[in-house]
Motif scaffolding. Structure first.
Motif, PDB file in Angstrom:
ATOM      1  N   GLN A 162       0.849  -1.190   0.000  1.00 14.20           N
ATOM      2  CA  GLN A 162       0.000   0.000   0.000  1.00 14.20           C
ATOM      3  C   GLN A 162       0.884   1.238   0.000  1.00 14.20           C
ATOM      4  O   GLN A 162       1.953   1.253   0.619  1.00 14.20           O
ATOM      5  CB  GLN A 162      -0.922   0.015   1.227  1.00 14.20           C
ATOM      6  CG  GLN A 162      -1.892   1.182   1.269  1.00 14.20           C
ATOM      7  CD  GLN A 162      -2.747   1.179   2.517  1.00 14.20           C
ATOM      8  OE1 GLN A 162      -2.593   0.321   3.377  1.00 14.20           O
ATOM      9  NE2 GLN A 162      -3.656   2.127   2.626  1.00 14.20           N
ATOM     10  N   VAL A 163       0.448   2.263  -0.713  1.00 12.28           N
ATOM     11  CA  VAL A 163       1.129   3.555  -0.739  1.00 12.28           C
ATOM     12  C   VAL A 163       0.221   4.574  -0.064  1.00 12.28           C
ATOM     13  O   VAL A 163      -0.907   4.813  -0.513  1.00 12.28           O
ATOM     14  CB  VAL A 163       1.459   4.001  -2.173  1.00 12.28           C
ATOM     15  CG1 VAL A 163       2.126   5.369  -2.162  1.00 12.28           C
ATOM     16  CG2 VAL A 163       2.359   2.978  -2.854  1.00 12.28           C
ATOM     17  N   LYS A 164       0.704   5.154   1.031  1.00 16.02           N
ATOM     18  CA  LYS A 164      -0.078   6.122   1.788  1.00 16.02           C
ATOM     19  C   LYS A 164       0.412   7.538   1.479  1.00 16.02           C
ATOM     20  O   LYS A 164       1.617   7.772   1.386  1.00 16.02           O
ATOM     21  CB  LYS A 164       0.029   5.849   3.294  1.00 16.02           C
ATOM     22  CG  LYS A 164      -0.526   4.497   3.706  1.00 16.02           C
ATOM     23  CD  LYS A 164      -0.512   4.312   5.199  1.00 16.02           C
ATOM     24  CE  LYS A 164      -1.126   2.984   5.605  1.00 16.02           C
ATOM     25  NZ  LYS A 164      -1.169   2.803   7.073  1.00 16.02           N
ATOM     26  N   THR A 165      -0.528   8.457   1.339  1.00 20.70           N
ATOM     27  CA  THR A 165      -0.210   9.846   1.032  1.00 20.70           C
ATOM     28  C   THR A 165      -0.868  10.769   2.049  1.00 20.70           C
ATOM     29  O   THR A 165      -1.761  10.356   2.807  1.00 20.70           O
ATOM     30  CB  THR A 165      -0.673  10.213  -0.384  1.00 20.70           C
ATOM     31  OG1 THR A 165      -2.102  10.052  -0.469  1.00 20.70           O
ATOM     32  CG2 THR A 165      -0.005   9.327  -1.420  1.00 20.70           C
ATOM     33  N   LYS A 166      -0.451  12.025   2.035  1.00 23.86           N
ATOM     34  CA  LYS A 166      -1.021  13.004   2.957  1.00 23.86           C
ATOM     35  C   LYS A 166      -2.491  13.262   2.660  1.00 23.86           C
ATOM     36  O   LYS A 166      -3.267  13.571   3.567  1.00 23.86           O
ATOM     37  CB  LYS A 166      -0.231  14.305   2.881  1.00 23.86           C
ATOM     38  CG  LYS A 166       1.185  14.200   3.427  1.00 23.86           C
ATOM     39  CD  LYS A 166       1.888  15.536   3.379  1.00 23.86           C
ATOM     40  CE  LYS A 166       3.305  15.426   3.947  1.00 23.86           C
ATOM     41  NZ  LYS A 166       4.027  16.720   3.897  1.00 23.86           N
ATOM     42  N   GLU A 167      -2.875  13.155   1.397  1.00 23.93           N
ATOM     43  CA  GLU A 167      -4.269  13.412   1.033  1.00 23.93           C
ATOM     44  C   GLU A 167      -5.202  12.328   1.552  1.00 23.93           C
ATOM     45  O   GLU A 167      -6.327  12.609   1.968  1.00 23.93           O
ATOM     46  CB  GLU A 167      -4.404  13.528  -0.489  1.00 23.93           C
ATOM     47  CG  GLU A 167      -3.741  14.758  -1.095  1.00 23.93           C
ATOM     48  CD  GLU A 167      -2.228  14.632  -1.161  1.00 23.93           C
ATOM     49  OE1 GLU A 167      -1.729  13.502  -0.984  1.00 23.93           O
ATOM     50  OE2 GLU A 167      -1.560  15.664  -1.363  1.00 23.93           O
ATOM     51  N   THR A 168      -4.763  11.081   1.558  1.00 26.84           N
ATOM     52  CA  THR A 168      -5.633   9.973   1.951  1.00 26.84           C
ATOM     53  C   THR A 168      -5.446   9.522   3.390  1.00 26.84           C
ATOM     54  O   THR A 168      -6.410   9.119   4.049  1.00 26.84           O
ATOM     55  CB  THR A 168      -5.393   8.767   1.023  1.00 26.84           C
ATOM     56  OG1 THR A 168      -4.005   8.391   1.093  1.00 26.84           O
ATOM     57  CG2 THR A 168      -5.750   9.119  -0.411  1.00 26.84           C
ATOM     58  N   ASP A 169      -4.209   9.581   3.894  1.00 26.86           N
ATOM     59  CA  ASP A 169      -3.915   9.043   5.222  1.00 26.86           C
ATOM     60  C   ASP A 169      -3.304  10.061   6.177  1.00 26.86           C
ATOM     61  O   ASP A 169      -3.098   9.748   7.348  1.00 26.86           O
ATOM     62  CB  ASP A 169      -2.967   7.841   5.109  1.00 26.86           C
ATOM     63  CG  ASP A 169      -3.551   6.731   4.258  1.00 26.86           C
ATOM     64  OD1 ASP A 169      -4.326   5.928   4.804  1.00 26.86           O
ATOM     65  OD2 ASP A 169      -3.235   6.673   3.061  1.00 26.86           O
ATOM     66  N   GLY A 170      -2.952  11.238   5.692  1.00 25.55           N
ATOM     67  CA  GLY A 170      -2.386  12.247   6.563  1.00 25.55           C
ATOM     68  C   GLY A 170      -0.872  12.251   6.622  1.00 25.55           C
ATOM     69  O   GLY A 170      -0.277  13.146   7.224  1.00 25.55           O
ATOM     70  N   TYR A 171      -0.202  11.283   6.003  1.00 22.03           N
ATOM     71  CA  TYR A 171       1.258  11.237   5.976  1.00 22.03           C
ATOM     72  C   TYR A 171       1.689  10.371   4.792  1.00 22.03           C
ATOM     73  O   TYR A 171       0.910   9.586   4.252  1.00 22.03           O
ATOM     74  CB  TYR A 171       1.822  10.681   7.284  1.00 22.03           C
ATOM     75  CG  TYR A 171       1.420   9.262   7.595  1.00 22.03           C
ATOM     76  CD1 TYR A 171       2.263   8.194   7.295  1.00 22.03           C
ATOM     77  CD2 TYR A 171       0.190   8.971   8.204  1.00 22.03           C
ATOM     78  CE1 TYR A 171       1.902   6.891   7.580  1.00 22.03           C
ATOM     79  CE2 TYR A 171      -0.183   7.678   8.492  1.00 22.03           C
ATOM     80  CZ  TYR A 171       0.676   6.641   8.181  1.00 22.03           C
ATOM     81  OH  TYR A 171       0.311   5.351   8.458  1.00 22.03           O
ATOM     82  N   ASP A 172       2.953  10.514   4.403  1.00 22.75           N
ATOM     83  CA  ASP A 172       3.509   9.752   3.288  1.00 22.75           C
ATOM     84  C   ASP A 172       4.250   8.536   3.822  1.00 22.75           C
ATOM     85  O   ASP A 172       5.132   8.657   4.673  1.00 22.75           O
ATOM     86  CB  ASP A 172       4.469  10.615   2.461  1.00 22.75           C
ATOM     87  CG  ASP A 172       3.753  11.767   1.773  1.00 22.75           C
ATOM     88  OD1 ASP A 172       2.563  11.605   1.451  1.00 22.75           O
ATOM     89  OD2 ASP A 172       4.388  12.826   1.561  1.00 22.75           O
ATOM     90  N   ALA A 173       3.902   7.368   3.303  1.00 18.73           N
ATOM     91  CA  ALA A 173       4.553   6.132   3.730  1.00 18.73           C
ATOM     92  C   ALA A 173       4.304   5.045   2.698  1.00 18.73           C
ATOM     93  O   ALA A 173       3.371   5.131   1.888  1.00 18.73           O
ATOM     94  CB  ALA A 173       4.060   5.685   5.108  1.00 18.73           C
ATOM     95  N   VAL A 174       5.158   4.034   2.755  1.00 19.82           N
ATOM     96  CA  VAL A 174       5.030   2.865   1.885  1.00 19.82           C
ATOM     97  C   VAL A 174       4.956   1.633   2.769  1.00 19.82           C
ATOM     98  O   VAL A 174       5.839   1.409   3.602  1.00 19.82           O
ATOM     99  CB  VAL A 174       6.210   2.752   0.899  1.00 19.82           C
ATOM    100  CG1 VAL A 174       6.086   1.471   0.073  1.00 19.82           C
ATOM    101  CG2 VAL A 174       6.271   3.965  -0.014  1.00 19.82           C
ATOM    102  N   GLN A 175       3.902   0.850   2.593  1.00 25.42           N
ATOM    103  CA  GLN A 175       3.718  -0.381   3.359  1.00 25.42           C
ATOM    104  C   GLN A 175       4.257  -1.556   2.553  1.00 25.42           C
ATOM    105  O   GLN A 175       3.901  -1.724   1.380  1.00 25.42           O
ATOM    106  CB  GLN A 175       2.246  -0.588   3.688  1.00 25.42           C
ATOM    107  CG  GLN A 175       1.983  -1.714   4.663  1.00 25.42           C
ATOM    108  CD  GLN A 175       0.497  -1.904   4.927  1.00 25.42           C
ATOM    109  OE1 GLN A 175      -0.203  -2.546   4.154  1.00 25.42           O
ATOM    110  NE2 GLN A 175       0.022  -1.322   6.019  1.00 25.42           N
ATOM    111  N   VAL A 176       5.112  -2.357   3.185  1.00 24.98           N
ATOM    112  CA  VAL A 176       5.789  -3.465   2.517  1.00 24.98           C
ATOM    113  C   VAL A 176       5.325  -4.784   3.123  1.00 24.98           C
ATOM    114  O   VAL A 176       5.261  -4.922   4.352  1.00 24.98           O
ATOM    115  CB  VAL A 176       7.321  -3.325   2.644  1.00 24.98           C
ATOM    116  CG1 VAL A 176       8.022  -4.503   1.989  1.00 24.98           C
ATOM    117  CG2 VAL A 176       7.786  -2.020   2.014  1.00 24.98           C
ATOM    118  N   ALA A 177       5.005  -5.743   2.264  1.00 27.15           N
ATOM    119  CA  ALA A 177       4.640  -7.097   2.691  1.00 27.15           C
ATOM    120  C   ALA A 177       5.847  -8.011   2.529  1.00 27.15           C
ATOM    121  O   ALA A 177       6.582  -7.920   1.530  1.00 27.15           O
ATOM    122  CB  ALA A 177       3.459  -7.613   1.868  1.00 27.15           C
TER     123      ALA A 177
END
Length: 289
Positions: A111-126
């Motif tokens: 999953q790729v998280k952004t400030k617009e959708t989640d409030g911060y920028d992050a990359v989730q790795v499985a």
């Protein structure tokens, strides 16, 4: 001297008539000018972008760092501690204690998280592929929804500065993220040592070991009886040792390979063989955060 006195009187008059807000607004908008000794002189102005965007590091909150002076925080990977060995440098003849980190099946973007959708920028790795029944149904559906990935045992999140180069389902490669000589931070769970006394856990001194001593390895006093008649919070005493998250910083990479799926770093990393560790570029306070 006369110019300085005249400028000071002008400042006092401005404050008396318009107050601090009037002077502040005047300095922020345009550079005010005054006539002193028949010459037109301008007062110092404050740039419009003087209000800086400041973020404070979580570990050292008293140090403020300008946003545009920071270096970007880069992406990391997840691995498995395979063990330690000795690496011999052919040029210098030195022997280096190194840890081999195996890269098992996985390391795919879930999953790729952004400030617009989640409030911060992050990359989730499985990481670490497994059978479907070994993980819960919500976790399985989460992997299917975002990256259409097979069942993975572990999910780790990396907060980075720019997530534009990542997309769900992307396979991460060690040679794309790291180079030999780079410094990395390795985080994992340390080896659990069970319930230990204060001598081993905190390195306290023991008492006399001769005959008659009644405090060989005892803790000693833990507080006053009258005042405050209690034990202070956070007192170092016997208790569980290890089995906690530990980060070892600035370990140099000695070797890496995507074909054989390993990363070799100089030094020791937390945990025993088989421990899941996170490898990310070194984050330095004052440079990255």
């Amino acid at each position: 001297m006369r110019v300085g006195i005249a400028a000071a009187l002008f400042m006092v008059g401005t404050l008396a008539m318009g107050g601090y807000s009037t002077l502040g607004s005047a300095l922020r908008t345009t550079s005010p000018k005054i006539v002193i000794g028949g010459k037109m002189m301008s007062l110092p102005s404050i740039p419009s972008d003087y209000g800086r965007d400041v973020k404070v590091c979580s570990r050292q909150r008293k140090y403020e760092i300008r946003e545009h002076f920071r270096e970007p925080i880069k992406m990391g990977m997840v691995g498995t501690k395979a063990g330690m060995t000795t690496y011999f440098d052919q040029e210098t003849g030195e022997a280096h204690p190194v840890t081999v980190i195996a890269l098992e099946a996985g390391n795919q973007v879930a999953q790729v998280k952004t400030k617009e959708t989640d409030g911060y920028d992050a990359v989730q790795v499985a990481y670490k592929q497994c059978r479907d029944r070994t993980i819960t149904w919500p976790e399985r559906q989460h992997l299917r929804k975002h990256g259409n990935l097979p069942a993975m045992k572990h999910l780790r999140e990396f907060k980075i500065s720019d997530v534009s180069g990542f997309e769900p389902g992307q396979q991460l490669k060690a040679e794309d993220l790291f180079e030999i000589g780079d410094f990395v931070d390795v985080a994992g769970t340390s080896v659990g040592k069970g319930f230990q006394g204060s001598v081993r856990r905190w390195g306290m001194k023991r008492g006399p070991m001769t005959h008659g001593s009644k405090s060989h390895r005892q803790h000693g006093s833990i507080g006053c009886s009258a005042t405050p008649s209690r034990v202070y919070k956070g007192l170092k005493m016997a208790g569980n040792m290890g089995n906690e998250r530990v980060t070892v910083k600035k370990l140099p990479i000695m070797a890496l390979s995507d074909d054989e799926n390993y990363i070799v770093v100089r030094g020791s990393v937390p945990g025993k063989k088989g421990t899941i560790v996170e490898v990310r570029p070194t984050k330095i306070v004052g440079v990255h955060c």
